[in-house]
Write a protein that holds these residues in place. Structure first.
Motif, short mmCIF file in Angstrom:
data_model
loop_
_atom_site.label_atom_id
_atom_site.label_comp_id
_atom_site.label_asym_id
_atom_site.label_seq_id
_atom_site.Cartn_x
_atom_site.Cartn_y
_atom_site.Cartn_z
N LEU A 313 0.88 -1.13 -0.01
CA LEU A 313 0.08 -0.07 -0.06
C LEU A 313 0.83 1.40 0.05
O LEU A 313 0.75 2.10 -0.55
CB LEU A 313 -0.80 0.08 1.24
N GLY A 349 -4.69 0.04 -3.97
CA GLY A 349 -3.97 -0.44 -2.96
C GLY A 349 -4.50 -0.23 -1.64
O GLY A 349 -4.38 -1.18 -0.88
N LEU A 350 -5.12 0.85 -1.38
CA LEU A 350 -5.79 0.96 -0.12
C LEU A 350 -7.09 -0.12 -0.04
O LEU A 350 -7.33 -0.80 0.95
CB LEU A 350 -6.43 2.24 -0.19
N PHE A 353 -5.87 -3.56 0.69
CA PHE A 353 -5.51 -3.58 2.13
C PHE A 353 -6.70 -3.81 2.94
O PHE A 353 -6.77 -4.77 3.88
CB PHE A 353 -4.72 -2.49 2.65
#
Length: 359
Positions: A313, A349-350, A353
């Protein structure tokens, strides 16, 4: 995910060309320092070390597993064959039988079946336990190697990875020919709700961003450049695979520890080698954490997906995109489509996660 990680890795490589003196750039943290300031450099080093730390835990668990299987194979070969090993030939699933295949989950992840074992075997399994004792024995091998000042010795064994990979490919092909293809299309599904588990693990598998500049810097022409636990220990082919992977990990692991140690010491003390005492204390701390995880939480998949999603991330998605944004803005080449595209990568990416929490 593969293409996305490749793209951000290319962003890191291209960012070096925009530095004041590209020939003196050895790590992406130095690029972050030049374009984002000291805070950018420290954040990059912090998340690189965190990811490497989690990777070290995974490596330690794998080394312990391969050590256990290797010694157990040698121990079992000294005794006459008996019925203590349960294979799929004696325990068919459905309409198929698979000779020479073991299902450890049927017997609490143990490589031995329900047959009564002798006192000698009981003593052996108390001393050589996959979860509680073998991770401690691994300290005897890994800790001295990790204290070496230079990892140059282990770089000579890089070709071993190619040999082991080719052997594992041949091993899978050989077993597949013997078993045939059995695919139940009725139960197959192209979409699963738990697919973020795979993306989290892939994030760690493709996490090469913190070492790509060092690797390419050493290339003159860079443009030219747990499965085995399902088999019984008396399978010579699976034994050779476990042994090869164990040797490969043991030679690569010190390199991984060296990278993590160098980044940590450089951030804390300002030098790569502050002294043997500091290095020894650091390695003891890393070894202790790895052993604790190997004993109390040896879940490789869970560790990989959380650490991969968390580390990628920041290091693989956020920092490369922010650095690229700063470079393009500084050179007056920034347009709104590129800004949206870079922001979308960070958002992916967030999402990767956050999705790990709800699996």
């Amino acid at each position: 995910m593969n293409l996305l990680m490749l793209f951000t890795c290319c962003l890191i490589v291209r960012s070096v060309k925009h530095c004041t003196d590209p020939n003196k750039i050895n790590d992406f943290s130095e690029v972050c320092r030049q374009f984002l300031g000291q805070w950018g450099s420290r954040i990059s080093i912090l998340f690189s070390v965190i990811t490497l730390f989690c990777t070290s835990i995974v490596f330690w668990i794998l080394v312990s597993s391969f050590m256990y299987s290797t010694v157990f194979y040698i121990y079992e070969m000294q005794k006459p064959k008996n019925a203590s090993m349960i294979t799929m030939a004696s325990l068919p699933i459905g309409n198929h039988t698979y000779p020479g295949l073991l299902c450890p989950k049927l017997y609490n992840n143990s490589l031995v079946g329900p047959a009564i074992i002798s006192e000698q075997d009981q003593l052996f399994h108390r001393i050589w336990d996959k979860t509680y004792t073998v991770p401690l024995f691994a300290v005897i091998i890994i800790l001295p190697l990790s204290c070496l000042r230079s990892p140059t010795f282990f770089t000579k064994f890089n070709s071993l990875g190619t040999i082991v990979s080719m052997y594992m490919l041949g091993f899978v092909i050989w077993k597949s020919i013997g078993w045939g293809i059995h695919w139940n299309t009725a139960e197959a599904s192209l979409v699963e709700a738990g697919f973020p588990t795979l993306t989290g693990m892939i994030s760690l598998a493709f996490f090469t961003h913190n070492g790509v500049l060092s690797v390419l810097r050493c290339q003159k022409h860079p443009e030219n450049n747990i499965f085995l636990d399902n088999f019984p220990t008396d399978d010579i082919l699976s034994f050779l695979g476990r042994f090869g992977l164990m040797i490969q990990i043991i030679t690569i692991f010190p390199l991984l520890l060296y990278i993590m140690r160098a980044q940590s010491m450089l951030m804390i003390f300002g030098t790569l080698y502050p002294g043997f005492r500091h290095i020894f204390i650091w390695n003891c701390f890393v070894s202790a954490v790895c052993v604790l995880f190997s004993v109390f939480f040896p879940q490789v998949g869970t560790i990989m997906r959380y650490s991969g999603a968390f580390g990628s991330l920041f290091y693989c998605f956020t920092l490369p995109c922010i650095v690229t944004y700063v470079i393009m803005r500084k050179e007056n080449r920034l347009y709104w489509p590129m800004t949206i595209f870079l922001a979308s990568i960070i958002l992916l990416g967030l999402t990767n996660f956050i999705s790990q929490i709800f699996i």
